[in-house]
Design a protein around this motif. Structure first.
Motif, mmCIF file in Angstrom:
data_model
loop_
_atom_site.group_PDB
_atom_site.id
_atom_site.type_symbol
_atom_site.label_atom_id
_atom_site.label_comp_id
_atom_site.label_asym_id
_atom_site.label_seq_id
_atom_site.Cartn_x
_atom_site.Cartn_y
_atom_site.Cartn_z
ATOM 1 N N PRO A 97 -24.505 39.982 -42.951
ATOM 2 C CA PRO A 97 -24.967 39.844 -44.346
ATOM 3 C C PRO A 97 -23.964 40.463 -45.320
ATOM 4 N N VAL A 98 -23.976 39.962 -46.536
ATOM 5 C CA VAL A 98 -23.150 40.503 -47.614
ATOM 6 C C VAL A 98 -24.056 41.283 -48.546
ATOM 7 N N ARG A 99 -23.712 42.524 -48.809
ATOM 8 C CA ARG A 99 -24.528 43.395 -49.653
ATOM 9 C C ARG A 99 -23.829 43.604 -50.989
ATOM 10 N N ILE A 100 -24.548 43.311 -52.064
ATOM 11 C CA ILE A 100 -24.022 43.454 -53.416
ATOM 12 C C ILE A 100 -24.883 44.458 -54.177
ATOM 13 N N GLU A 101 -24.278 45.517 -54.679
ATOM 14 C CA GLU A 101 -24.990 46.559 -55.413
ATOM 15 C C GLU A 101 -24.405 46.676 -56.815
ATOM 16 N N VAL A 102 -25.292 46.744 -57.793
ATOM 17 C CA VAL A 102 -24.839 46.896 -59.175
ATOM 18 C C VAL A 102 -24.663 48.357 -59.544
ATOM 19 N N ALA A 103 -25.193 49.268 -58.737
ATOM 20 C CA ALA A 103 -25.051 50.702 -59.000
ATOM 21 C C ALA A 103 -25.115 51.444 -57.680
ATOM 22 N N ARG A 104 -24.555 52.626 -57.658
ATOM 23 C CA ARG A 104 -24.592 53.448 -56.446
ATOM 24 C C ARG A 104 -26.034 53.836 -56.149
ATOM 25 N N PRO A 105 -26.451 53.820 -54.860
ATOM 26 C CA PRO A 105 -27.819 54.208 -54.540
ATOM 27 C C PRO A 105 -28.146 55.606 -55.057
ATOM 28 N N ALA A 106 -29.393 55.765 -55.486
ATOM 29 C CA ALA A 106 -29.891 57.056 -55.968
ATOM 30 C C ALA A 106 -29.100 57.558 -57.166
ATOM 31 N N THR A 107 -28.753 56.661 -58.060
ATOM 32 C CA THR A 107 -28.033 57.041 -59.263
ATOM 33 C C THR A 107 -28.958 56.951 -60.465
ATOM 34 N N ALA A 108 -29.085 58.041 -61.196
ATOM 35 C CA ALA A 108 -29.885 58.040 -62.418
ATOM 36 C C ALA A 108 -28.991 57.689 -63.599
ATOM 37 N N ALA A 109 -29.555 57.005 -64.564
ATOM 38 C CA ALA A 109 -28.774 56.594 -65.731
ATOM 39 C C ALA A 109 -28.297 57.816 -66.505
ATOM 40 N N ALA A 110 -27.105 57.698 -67.043
ATOM 41 C CA ALA A 110 -26.540 58.815 -67.806
ATOM 42 C C ALA A 110 -27.261 59.037 -69.120
ATOM 43 N N THR A 111 -28.092 58.096 -69.540
ATOM 44 C CA THR A 111 -28.833 58.229 -70.800
ATOM 45 C C THR A 111 -30.111 59.050 -70.641
ATOM 46 N N ILE A 112 -30.406 59.510 -69.419
ATOM 47 C CA ILE A 112 -31.644 60.266 -69.163
ATOM 48 C C ILE A 112 -31.332 61.757 -69.125
ATOM 49 N N THR A 113 -32.033 62.521 -69.916
ATOM 50 C CA THR A 113 -31.947 63.985 -69.880
ATOM 51 C C THR A 113 -32.985 64.505 -68.891
ATOM 52 N N GLN A 114 -32.519 65.152 -67.830
ATOM 53 C CA GLN A 114 -33.402 65.628 -66.771
ATOM 54 C C GLN A 114 -33.572 67.142 -66.866
ATOM 55 N N ARG A 115 -34.819 67.600 -66.747
ATOM 56 C CA ARG A 115 -35.112 69.022 -66.808
ATOM 57 C C ARG A 115 -36.218 69.371 -65.810
ATOM 58 N N LEU A 116 -36.134 70.604 -65.284
ATOM 59 C CA LEU A 116 -37.176 71.189 -64.449
ATOM 60 C C LEU A 116 -37.973 72.183 -65.276
ATOM 61 N N VAL A 117 -39.284 72.217 -65.054
ATOM 62 C CA VAL A 117 -40.160 73.124 -65.794
ATOM 63 C C VAL A 117 -40.955 73.937 -64.784
ATOM 64 N N ALA A 118 -40.847 75.247 -64.851
ATOM 65 C CA ALA A 118 -41.530 76.127 -63.903
ATOM 66 C C ALA A 118 -43.006 76.251 -64.262
ATOM 67 N N SER A 119 -43.847 76.283 -63.237
ATOM 68 C CA SER A 119 -45.281 76.437 -63.430
ATOM 69 C C SER A 119 -45.875 77.161 -62.230
ATOM 70 N N HIS A 120 -47.065 77.733 -62.425
ATOM 71 C CA HIS A 120 -47.785 78.329 -61.305
ATOM 72 C C HIS A 120 -48.365 77.230 -60.419
#
Length: 255
Positions: free
Chosen positions: A16-39
């Protein structure tokens, strides 16, 4: 493509021939990602989520992801109780209810969508400004699909993930998959004061699982064992009225 699907396809396809438009597990650069601590407690996480929604900048609409369908219903009711216009979406809903929920979200009637991972893939929900992960996904790939609901078509988006002290391994797996360290929004887990111990997950009827007890006249019924109490044998009442208890004659079972 998930590894399971890749293995299945390799069993049936030849060269089979595999065609990918983006690298697997790649988030868009336009997304701001943050972690929030909680109990750890769910009500504390719900309070953290409400604070995030209130303090969010340029929030037009948002998708809130939960790991379990039961938590979707609980969180949806909590948001409605506190005055947030929200609608729920999960896999147990029929097609009509799903379409009605999506329509109310798209039109802005209910700008907050509380969903399970059924909404993370394959749904056309454009122009989502924020994504909130109420639970850290157990599979790192799901994190990428969740936050991919925002920041689409060149738009800016924000993704916040609520993290407790029990989620460190899940966060490490996400950062390993994406190859990016996610910054904290505010203080991290080390700066949190000690919270209450984590409550026990409860069964469908609100009783602690896995141990449940039902007491009948003259018999103590316990999961895994039964023992006869030293009490007089009652008169026969025939088949018991409770569908989950076995058939007994000569014993009066209480429903």
């Amino acid at each position: 493509m998930p590894p399971e699907i890749t293995r299945i396809s390799e069993q049936f396809l030849h060269n089979p021939v595999r065609i990918e438009v983006a690298r697997p597990a790649t988030a868009a650069a336009t997304i701001t990602q943050r972690l929030v601590a909680s109990h750890n407690q769910d009500y504390e996480k719900r309070d953290t989520l409400r604070r995030l929604i209130k303090d969010a900048k340029d929030l037009q609409n948002a998708i809130v992801f939960c790991n379990r369908k039961r938590d979707v219903a609980t969180l949806h009711k909590s948001l409605l109780k506190h005055g947030f216009p929200a609608v729920a979406l999960h896999g147990d809903m029929d097609q009509y209810a799903r379409m009605a929920a999506l329509d109310s979200f798209r039109t802005g009637e209910n700008p907050i969508l509380v969903a399970s991972d059924v909404a993370a893939r394959g749904l056309d929900i454009p122009a989502v400004s924020h994504v909130f992960n109420f639970d850290v996904p157990t599979h790192a790939e799901d994190y990428v699909h969740r936050i991919g609901r925002t920041g689409r078509a060149g738009r800016l988006g924000s993704a916040f993930t609520i993290v407790t002290r029990h989620d460190d391994k899940l966060v490490a797996a996400i950062e390993k998959l994406t190859g990016k360290t996610i910054e904290w929004e505010g203080p991290g887990l080390d700066a949190l004061p000690p919270g209450e111990p984590r409550e026990e997950r409860r069964g469908r009827r609100g009783t602690p699982s896995p141990r449940r007890r039902r007491v009948a006249v003259g018999v103590e019924h316990t999961v895994g064992r039964r023992r006869r109490l030293a009490r007089p044998r009652p008169a026969a009442f025939g088949r018991c009225g409770h569908p989950s208890l076995p058939r007994r004659t000569g014993v009066a079972w209480l429903a």
